[in-house]
Enzyme design. Structure first.
Site, PDB file in Angstrom:
ATOM      1  N   GLU A 274       0.839  -1.333  -0.178  1.00 47.44           N
ATOM      2  CA  GLU A 274      -0.094  -0.069  -0.033  1.00 47.44           C
ATOM      3  C   GLU A 274       0.960   1.183   0.027  1.00 47.44           C
ATOM      4  O   GLU A 274       0.863   2.075   0.862  1.00 47.44           O
ATOM      5  CB  GLU A 274      -0.999   0.057   1.322  1.00 47.44           C
ATOM      6  CG  GLU A 274      -1.758  -1.051   1.545  1.00 47.44           C
ATOM      7  CD  GLU A 274      -2.551  -1.180   2.713  1.00 47.44           C
ATOM      8  OE1 GLU A 274      -2.274  -0.442   3.658  1.00 47.44           O
ATOM      9  OE2 GLU A 274      -3.623  -1.910   2.850  1.00 47.44           O
ATOM     10  N   GLY A 276       2.419   4.829  -0.607  1.00 54.45           N
ATOM     11  CA  GLY A 276       1.748   6.115  -1.005  1.00 54.45           C
ATOM     12  C   GLY A 276       2.822   7.150  -1.193  1.00 54.45           C
ATOM     13  O   GLY A 276       3.169   7.439  -2.303  1.00 54.45           O
ATOM     14  N   ARG A 277       3.589   7.671  -0.043  1.00 55.98           N
ATOM     15  CA  ARG A 277       4.672   8.289  -0.336  1.00 55.98           C
ATOM     16  C   ARG A 277       5.641   8.269  -1.403  1.00 55.98           C
ATOM     17  O   ARG A 277       6.302   8.877  -2.295  1.00 55.98           O
ATOM     18  CB  ARG A 277       5.519   8.734   1.063  1.00 55.98           C
ATOM     19  CG  ARG A 277       6.355   9.711   1.144  1.00 55.98           C
ATOM     20  CD  ARG A 277       7.415   9.658   2.384  1.00 55.98           C
ATOM     21  NE  ARG A 277       6.408   9.386   3.393  1.00 55.98           N
ATOM     22  CZ  ARG A 277       5.951  10.407   4.315  1.00 55.98           C
ATOM     23  NH1 ARG A 277       6.306  11.541   3.914  1.00 55.98           N
ATOM     24  NH2 ARG A 277       5.358   9.992   5.453  1.00 55.98           N
ATOM     25  N   ARG A 313       3.256  19.973   6.773  1.00 60.68           N
ATOM     26  CA  ARG A 313       4.173  18.873   7.328  1.00 60.68           C
ATOM     27  C   ARG A 313       5.301  19.538   8.154  1.00 60.68           C
ATOM     28  O   ARG A 313       5.699  19.021   9.180  1.00 60.68           O
ATOM     29  CB  ARG A 313       4.908  18.063   6.083  1.00 60.68           C
ATOM     30  CG  ARG A 313       3.832  17.415   5.328  1.00 60.68           C
ATOM     31  CD  ARG A 313       4.391  16.276   4.402  1.00 60.68           C
ATOM     32  NE  ARG A 313       4.828  14.993   4.984  1.00 60.68           N
ATOM     33  CZ  ARG A 313       6.153  14.857   5.144  1.00 60.68           C
ATOM     34  NH1 ARG A 313       7.094  15.740   4.643  1.00 60.68           N
ATOM     35  NH2 ARG A 313       6.510  13.860   6.057  1.00 60.68           N
ATOM     36  N   TYR A 317       5.001  17.895  11.829  1.00 62.31           N
ATOM     37  CA  TYR A 317       6.153  16.918  11.948  1.00 62.31           C
ATOM     38  C   TYR A 317       7.650  17.606  12.269  1.00 62.31           C
ATOM     39  O   TYR A 317       8.637  16.643  12.507  1.00 62.31           O
ATOM     40  CB  TYR A 317       6.188  15.892  11.001  1.00 62.31           C
ATOM     41  CG  TYR A 317       4.859  15.460  10.564  1.00 62.31           C
ATOM     42  CD1 TYR A 317       4.122  14.666  11.415  1.00 62.31           C
ATOM     43  CD2 TYR A 317       4.165  15.546   9.184  1.00 62.31           C
ATOM     44  CE1 TYR A 317       2.750  14.077  11.220  1.00 62.31           C
ATOM     45  CE2 TYR A 317       3.096  15.214   8.842  1.00 62.31           C
ATOM     46  CZ  TYR A 317       2.202  14.308   9.746  1.00 62.31           C
ATOM     47  OH  TYR A 317       1.070  13.987   9.353  1.00 62.31           O
ATOM     48  N   CYS A 343      -1.576  33.083  11.626  1.00 61.16           N
ATOM     49  CA  CYS A 343      -1.247  33.707  13.021  1.00 61.16           C
ATOM     50  C   CYS A 343      -1.001  32.748  13.927  1.00 61.16           C
ATOM     51  O   CYS A 343      -1.763  32.310  14.768  1.00 61.16           O
ATOM     52  CB  CYS A 343      -2.353  34.420  13.142  1.00 61.16           C
ATOM     53  SG  CYS A 343      -3.047  35.462  12.101  1.00 61.16           S
ATOM     54  N   TYR A 372       1.069  13.892   0.838  1.00 61.73           N
ATOM     55  CA  TYR A 372       0.405  14.516   2.245  1.00 61.73           C
ATOM     56  C   TYR A 372       0.807  15.984   2.282  1.00 61.73           C
ATOM     57  O   TYR A 372       0.787  16.697   3.317  1.00 61.73           O
ATOM     58  CB  TYR A 372       1.433  13.923   3.438  1.00 61.73           C
ATOM     59  CG  TYR A 372       1.282  12.400   3.301  1.00 61.73           C
ATOM     60  CD1 TYR A 372      -0.137  11.718   3.683  1.00 61.73           C
ATOM     61  CD2 TYR A 372       2.036  11.576   3.320  1.00 61.73           C
ATOM     62  CE1 TYR A 372      -0.292  10.502   3.539  1.00 61.73           C
ATOM     63  CE2 TYR A 372       2.145  10.083   3.274  1.00 61.73           C
ATOM     64  CZ  TYR A 372       0.905   9.622   3.341  1.00 61.73           C
ATOM     65  OH  TYR A 372       0.535   8.350   3.100  1.00 61.73           O
TER      66      TYR A 372
END
Ligand code: LLP
Length: 414
Positions: A274, A276-277, A313, A317, A343, A372
């Site tokens: 599976e 994605g990235r 991101r 993270y 802000c 993402y």
């Protein structure tokens, strides 16, 4: 081919596109997606007869990109009714769609059942029972898998770990053994496979091997108990690996272990991945314009027109996306920090990095934002989400228009 390469190749084209569509702007390069898919397929073809690449739509669920990916015969991994809807619209074949998710709502289960997809990976015995009763209401039998938590030690950002001890995902290994004695009592549910997903951006292949070793015990036990197990789904987590050799070095130990440990005993087991990235991560840049350059104490801030609502991101993270200046002409290198218009003090993309002298109006590009990036964008601060352009065979086309002010309130009722 990678992000840097296409960026320099298409620099003039990109600056033209900006004139037309403004900033912030996501630009996808489908050639990179194609290359990543071909590399992955080639390596899998050399190792397995029966496999399925189920692209994790959450990485980028833009319809155009999903359509492009489905055109290579890939399947889809979805985690909501919305992703399933998009996957179907994008032309992914129903029998190549896997439905995952830690807290599926009844309406999502009902929708998934009505769409006749390949499998639903369940994360508790209660979920199995809910699926059974919804399927019964529809007069159906249903194929399921069990997502097991292999409880592995991992090296990645804490927020990106899912297959470690004490988190909300999956079923404990020992509980899974117990569940094997219960599922066969439920008439309309057929256990077809096992699933794990360790987390995202897993730096090395070893954790996969430890997890597969653990789960293979369950598979053998399930066979002993009379289940006809069809698949092992090893989830996502492959990092961005720009060349075939790197991908091969990462995947080969995993695939070889599967062949030796499992396929030698269990013929015809379908291996599902599976990713994605690793498929889309390196395929897009986010272009943004410099609004201001100002000094605060000893720090020089570049203030741009993209915010954490466009690319969360770095704020969420603490990750760094490489940054290039597309329009800078100076040979002088300076120290800069980069902030957005939102802000919040966390709306910062980089601190103390080196760039050629930057002025108001310059164009910066954040690299490797294909996964993402746009899929996690929001309207925070009532900002309109950006437009998206695709560059394909040296031509460009708009695949998502920038939201307008009206869009911001279009589903509100006053
Ligand atoms: N399968 C499942 C069940 C998943 O939960 C995920 C990602 C994938 C596959 C795809 O993983 P990948 O191959 O992309 O690593 N927002 C974070 C990433 C969160 C990943 C969530 N699950 C980020 O920006 O890094």
């Amino acid at each position: 081919m990678n992000n840097m390469f296409v960026l320099s190749k298409h620099k003039d084209l990109l600056l033209n596109i900006l004139e037309k569509y403004g900033t912030p702007l996501y630009v996808y390069f489908t050639d990179i997606i194609k290359e990543r898919i071909m590399n992955l397929k080639e390596i899998l073809d050399q190792n397995f007869e029966n496999y399925l690449i189920a692209y994790a739509c959450k990485a980028c669920s833009l319809l155009y990109i999903c359509k492009y990916i489905s055109s290579f015969g890939l399947g889809a991994e979805v985690v909501s009714d919305g992703e399933l809807y998009i996957a179907l619209k994008a032309g992914f074949e129903r029998n190549k769609i896997v439905f995952d998710g830690v807290s599926k709502s009844d309406y999502e289960i009902k929708y998934a059942l009505s769409q006749d997809i390949y499998t639903i990976n369940c994360e508790s015995f209660d979920e199995v029972k809910v699926i059974s009763s919804i399927a019964e209401g529809l007069g159906m039998d249903v194929n399921i898998g069990l997502r097991v938590n292999p409880e592995i030690k991992l090296q990645t950002h804490n927020y990106l770990k899912t297959g470690t001890k004490y988190n909300k995902f999956g079923i404990d290994f020992n509980d899974a053994i117990m569940i094997l004695d219960l599922i066969n009592k439920i008439k309309n549910v057929k256990l077809k496979g096992f699933h794990f997903h360790l987390g995202s951006n897993i730096k090395s292949p070893e954790p996969f091997i430890v997890a597969i070793d653990k789960i293979s015990k369950l598979i053998h036990l399930a066979f002993k108990k009379g289940y006809k197990i069809e698949y092992l789904d090893i989830g996502g987590g492959i990092p961005i690996l720009s060349n075939k050799e790197g991908l091969h070095n990462y995947l080969f130990p995993i695939l070889e272990f599967i062949r030796k440990k499992l396929l030698s005993n269990v013929e015809d087991l379908r291996i599902i991945l599976e990713p994605g990235r690793s498929i889309v991560g390196d395929s897009a840049v986010l272009l943004t314009r410099v609004n201001y350059v100002k000094n605060v104490d000893k720090r020089k801030w570049i203030l741009i027109d993209a915010g954490m609502n466009d690319l969360i991101r770095p704020a969420l993270y603490g990750v760094f996306h490489p940054i290039e200046c597309l329009s800078c002409v100076s040979n002088r290198i300076e120290n800069y920090s980069i902030g957005g218009p939102i802000c919040e003090s966390s709306d910062v993309f980089a601190k103390d990095i080196k760039l050629p002298t930057v002025r108001r109006g310059d164009i910066l590009a954040f690299l490797r934002v294909g996964a993402y990036g746009i899929s996690m964008s929001s309207n925070y601060n009532s900002r309109r989400r950006p437009a998206v352009v695709v560059i394909e065979n040296n031509n460009f086309r708009l695949i998502k228009r920038r939201e307008n002010l009206e869009d911001l309130i279009s589903n509100e009722i006053v």
